[in-house]
Design an enzyme around this catalytic site. Structure first.
Site, mmCIF file in Angstrom:
data_model
loop_
_atom_site.group_PDB
_atom_site.id
_atom_site.type_symbol
_atom_site.label_atom_id
_atom_site.label_comp_id
_atom_site.label_asym_id
_atom_site.label_seq_id
_atom_site.Cartn_x
_atom_site.Cartn_y
_atom_site.Cartn_z
ATOM 1 N N ASP A 1 18.162 76.126 53.447
ATOM 2 C CA ASP A 1 17.999 77.390 53.768
ATOM 3 C C ASP A 1 16.785 77.872 53.043
ATOM 4 O OD1 ASP A 1 17.691 80.167 53.671
ATOM 5 O OD2 ASP A 1 19.627 80.748 53.172
ATOM 6 N N CYS B 1 24.282 90.107 49.552
ATOM 7 C CA CYS B 1 24.887 89.196 50.377
ATOM 8 C C CYS B 1 25.153 87.785 49.829
ATOM 9 C CB CYS B 1 24.086 88.717 51.723
ATOM 10 S SG CYS B 1 23.854 90.282 52.849
ATOM 11 N N HIS C 1 23.539 82.313 50.045
ATOM 12 C CA HIS C 1 23.653 83.844 50.866
ATOM 13 C C HIS C 1 24.734 83.369 51.575
ATOM 14 C CE1 HIS C 1 22.091 86.501 53.739
ATOM 15 N NE2 HIS C 1 21.471 87.187 52.695
ATOM 16 N N LYS D 1 10.466 87.521 55.773
ATOM 17 C CA LYS D 1 10.488 87.200 54.468
ATOM 18 C C LYS D 1 9.012 86.651 54.089
ATOM 19 C CE LYS D 1 15.303 87.445 53.838
ATOM 20 N NZ LYS D 1 16.033 88.492 53.268
ATOM 21 N N GLN E 1 14.054 82.590 51.190
ATOM 22 C CA GLN E 1 13.467 82.900 50.077
ATOM 23 C C GLN E 1 12.003 82.209 49.618
ATOM 24 O OE1 GLN E 1 13.583 85.967 48.763
ATOM 25 N NE2 GLN E 1 15.363 86.423 49.900
#
Ligand SMILES: Cc1ncc(COP(=O)(O)O)c(C=O)c1O
Ligand SMILES: Cc1ncc(COP(=O)(O)O)c(C=O)c1O
Lengths: 427, 153, 427, 153
Positions: free
Chosen positions: C216, C380, C139, C242, C219
């Site tokens: 990261d 993104c 992302h 999220k 998600q």
């Protein structure tokens, strides 16, 4: 809506003004809380103001009916969320009379906003020999970022002294202003002293000397009518939670010509036009400074707060706060052993004080037992404490929903403190 | 009228030690010392100790500093409690005091706690004040452990 | 509480699993919205998940009864707010099994968290000759901060390639790992492809090469059971919105020994021990990285979201999401002209696709007319679009509250798209 | 079954121009050109113009690019509308189109708007799509003004 009710003819008697405003208290659910069996007397508004149900409900309604990520979606919810988010930006723009939506940058708070300016404006521009002026009454949020910047760039931070009553020493300020001064960073209203600074004059003088001006408006937006165009400052920062809005959100206003030249702050989604590993093109304003998913619900809440305040009779509110200030100043001055810190002729409804022989922390606890919420400590303004040579103060800070009888409750509790500690008694 | 909770916290003994703290001085010599700081309320105090190496006994203890009534009285009472005690005894008093003020469940029954320490039992209901009461003891402990500075963040 | 209801015996039949989970839909007020006269089919969970009423009400209750600034107040409300805020930190700590509360830094989102690491860890340490590895499926939030860092320090960003099916090319990764690699930044789950990356293996390999690892997890937190100790990564970032929590809040987990050595990010209140103009002493963890008034209400909301998720049968949820993924993959594959982008064997419930002859933007609009909310665009993640040589994709992303019949609605709408555009028709 | 709003947006003419865009080519020579970009959806298009300096007439116009049906059809229809027109006429068509798609109140009545433009009236109810419809026109305008790149953020 209770708001309509107060737009009536002008009244001058303090009690009558209070009567006109008093029904607004019903908008604030927390004000009917009991603390230790007593009515809450909330006099800690300089730390955080309370939220009217209009704001609380706007945030809930957003979550219940419209929540979605903004900006890049074609579906209805995303469009609704985007519209609400951008309407909020417009409400905020209008609230501070910024010329353009591009100049209204959504941040996570005043602290975030000032750090943005220090980093994105100061860091690439300042170096050895450059001077950053801050006043002796700044909040840590308007000191530490400049300190970090000075360490990084070799620029120097200099301090504008304040007078004994807690006003900026304007002669000293004039004397400090020279061609080496690149930035003047001053708060609009001091959270520790209550002083309202002559920020227009400060700005004009700085501009004449060729310096850029950063106003920390955290304490002003909930009380003053702020017009960034009239002030003509280059940057203006404030937080949602100081103006009856949510936490987790703040605003940086900046002049477009400055913002345009500045590098972005954080990197991420939404602040770029295109990304490939070789090259990245940044977006225009305000997107350039709003990397990632923004505080959507919080911005909408802040928009609702701006709308709520704009719907009130701000003059009347201001008058009432000044009446509370005068009443509190008189009343507290009559408490034996009490000394008010911050006695500038231009003050907002903040009274900071010390009591002979009793530490503020003990005062805070005893007041709380009586339902009276005040802040005690250094108020994130340690240089102010040093200036007055006190370790800490007790601070009562009023909002438009406070009443004279709440000041009485504060007064009564202070007498009890003297009694318990057996100090400051008539002999 | 004061609430009973306030009265319970600000007992006579505390108010009295706050007004006239014992062993409030900088000694000419000391074997251990530490600075304690509670940034939450700005309380600062210095604790000085003379420990007899052979017997591991605290022959002298004193403090100076600025702080609220709770922290000052606690420091004062602490000095009166540990003077002449062994280092080990002082440390077990610290533990007992700490457990009491933080409301920790222990085997220690109320009447096993010295009454001069028991006057601080009320702070366990006031989380913002626990650190005031324990600052002097934490500083004592730091001094004994050879640390020079502590901060009860 | 509907949560208790599902902790029953294990079931394996997809329909039965769905039946067990379906009453959870009642917790989400927005799911009963109508869009253009149809039931909302919300398949945009990778952009933002929806909030259960438990979270919405926790935030409102905080505002109505406990709101105050945290950390430095002795009065009851301030103490309550501080307790709620710190309890939330504990709920979040436990949710990701971080060893210590000092390692749970509250930020404004994933983007803020990654920028923090890039700035406070990378900037003082990296220089010419140093390499930062990012994968080709990141992302923008995990690309742009490293790009900015590389520009500033002279370090180089290199790209770990991905296979045609959308998995990290592990051989290529091994080959790239050398002594010059200082940082490996990879997402746990790709928002554009749905790929679940072998982050434990990636971390172990990086550590062997002497590199630090930034995951990261934006998600992942809403779908996987995340255990930062088991992963052994150095940094892990995620966002509240999220994982069914509020916007305006995110978390950076970092190993204490690294966080301790790092300089602070923003300067301001609460991140310092003492300030005078000559010298500033920074606070310990986690305060050092939490300058200013934190997102109090949002942290409390995120704590409530962590608690909500922890109270559910996560295995069952995961199973259901995998069932939805399989069902959607099969069903969409049968749409004439449709090609799925991202076909890794390890996937979360995300299906990204293109349809011959119809631009995703048009698909998005037509689906929305039918109440089906999907995201269209580059998500993104422009490098992913480049990799597959598509300008954009349409993405359906499912959460545990989605149902098979919602996938049917998506399927039906896609057939209508083909019909309207008169493409991909049987001849 | 398609909703009437969808049908209203994706009218025959739009679908047809999307499938077979007119003037879709890079000309050998041109006097003006500009690149348009809508980062929201990734739409990109290049517009080429040949403007006769004396008469200020658009003698040729063409485009190439990637985009959704709305943006492609709009570009295609635009080329058919402005070819042979004076620069001034082209600009007033742009204004008319812009006002219609953004729902601006004007004095222009519906039947004054050329029917080929009127097929885009539906986008005013779909704020996310307005920029798709106007991208080609914005790019035309940029080319005429001598700008080389525009982005409709
Ligand atoms: C994989 C991934 N990383 C990072 C982000 C950025 O998160 P945020 O926008 O909340 O900062 C997102 C979501 O937008 C994402 O999907
Ligand atoms: C004058 C002043 N400046 C800055 C701040 C910092 O604001 P925030 O903590 O919301 O970032 C405050 C409040 O804490 C303040 O009173």
């Amino acid at each position: 809506m209770s708001q309509a009710a107060i737009k009536t003819e002008t009244v001058h008697n303090p009690d009558q003004i209070q009567k006109q405003l008093k029904n607004l208290r019903d908008d604030f659910p927390i004000l009917s809380r009991k603390i230790n069996g007593r009515e809450l007397v909330y006099l800690d508004n300089a730390a955080s103001t309370q939220l009217p149900k209009q704001v609380i409900e706007t945030v809930s309604a957003y979550h219940e009916f419209h929540h979605s990520n903004v900006h890049r979606g074609v579906h209805t919810l995303s469009q609704e969320a985007t519209d609400l988010y951008e309407e909020a930006r417009e409400q905020i723009r209008s609230f501070i009379n910024a010329p353009s939506l591009k100049e209204v940058i959504i941040t996570s708070g005043t602290t975030d906003a000032i750090n943005l300016v220090s980093r994105c404006y100061g860091e690439p521009r300042f170096g050895k020999g450059d001077v950053i002026l801050v006043s002796n009454m700044e909040h840590h949020a308007n000191i530490v970022p400049w300190h970090m910047l000075a360490e990084k760039t070799g620029a120097e931070m200099k301090v504008i002294p304040i007078t004994d009553e807690g006003s900026i020493d304007m002669d000293a300020y004039r004397a400090l202003l020279g061609p080496d001064v690149k930035m003047v960073a001053v708060n609009h209203i001091s959270n520790a002293l209550g002083t309202i600074n002559p920020v227009k004059e400060i700005t004009d003088l700085a501009h004449k000397a060729g310096a850029v001006v950063m106003i920390d408006g955290a304490q002003a937006v909930g009380h003053e009518l702020v017009d960034v165009q009239a002030l003509n400052c280059d940057f203006y920062a404030f937080s949602g939670h100081k103006m009856h809005g949510p936490t987790g959100i703040g605003i940086l206003y900046g002049k477009e010509e400055l913002l345009k030249e500045m590098k972005p702050n954080r990197g991420g989604g939404d602040m770029i036009l295109s990304v490939s590993f070789g090259e990245i093109t940044y977006a225009g304003l305000p997107a350039k400074f709003e990397a990632g998913t923004p505080p959507i619900a919080q911005a909408i809440g802040l928009g609702a707060a701006a709308k709520y305040l704009s719907g009130l009779d701000r003059d009347l509110m201001y008058q009432h706060e000044q009446n509370l200030l005068k009443y509190a100043t008189d009343k507290l001055s009559s408490v034996p052993g009490l000394r008010i810190i911050g006695t500038s002729p231009e003050k907002t409804s903040i009274v900071s004080f010390v009591l002979d022989g009793v530490h503020p922390h003990d005062i805070g606890t005893i007041l709380d037992e009586n339902g009276v919420a005040v802040r005690t400590g250094h108020h994130c303004a340690q240089p102010v404490m040093e200036r007055y040579n006190v370790p800490a103060t007790t601070r009562a800070s009023m909002a438009f929903y406070n009443t004279f009888s709440e000041i009485d409750a504060l007064y009564d509790s202070l007498l009890k403190v003297n009694e318990l500690f057996d100090v400051n008694q008539p002999n | 009228m004061l609430t009973s909770r306030t009265k319970n916290l600000y007992q006579e003994l505390i108010l009295e030690h706050n007004k006239k703290p014992r062993n409030y001085r900088v000694p000419e010599t000391s074997s251990h010392q530490a600075k304690g700081h509670n940034p939450l309320c700005g309380d600062k105090l210095d604790v000085y100790l003379s420990v007899d190496e052979e017997s591991s006994t605290i022959s002298d203890v004193s403090f100076i500093g600025d702080g609220c009534a709770i922290s000052k009285a606690s420091a004062s009472i602490m000095t009166t409690m540990v003077k002449g005690k062994s280092v080990e005894e002082a440390q077990s008093l610290f533990k007992m005091f700490h457990d009491m003020t933080t409301g920790k469940e222990t085997d220690v029954t109320e009447d096993q706690i010295p009454s001069r320490l028991r006057v601080f039992a009320g702070v366990k209901d006031l989380p913002a004040r626990v650190k005031c009461a324990t600052l002097a003891w934490h500083t004592l402990d730091a001094a004994l452990q050879g640390e020079e500075k502590i901060s009860t963040e």
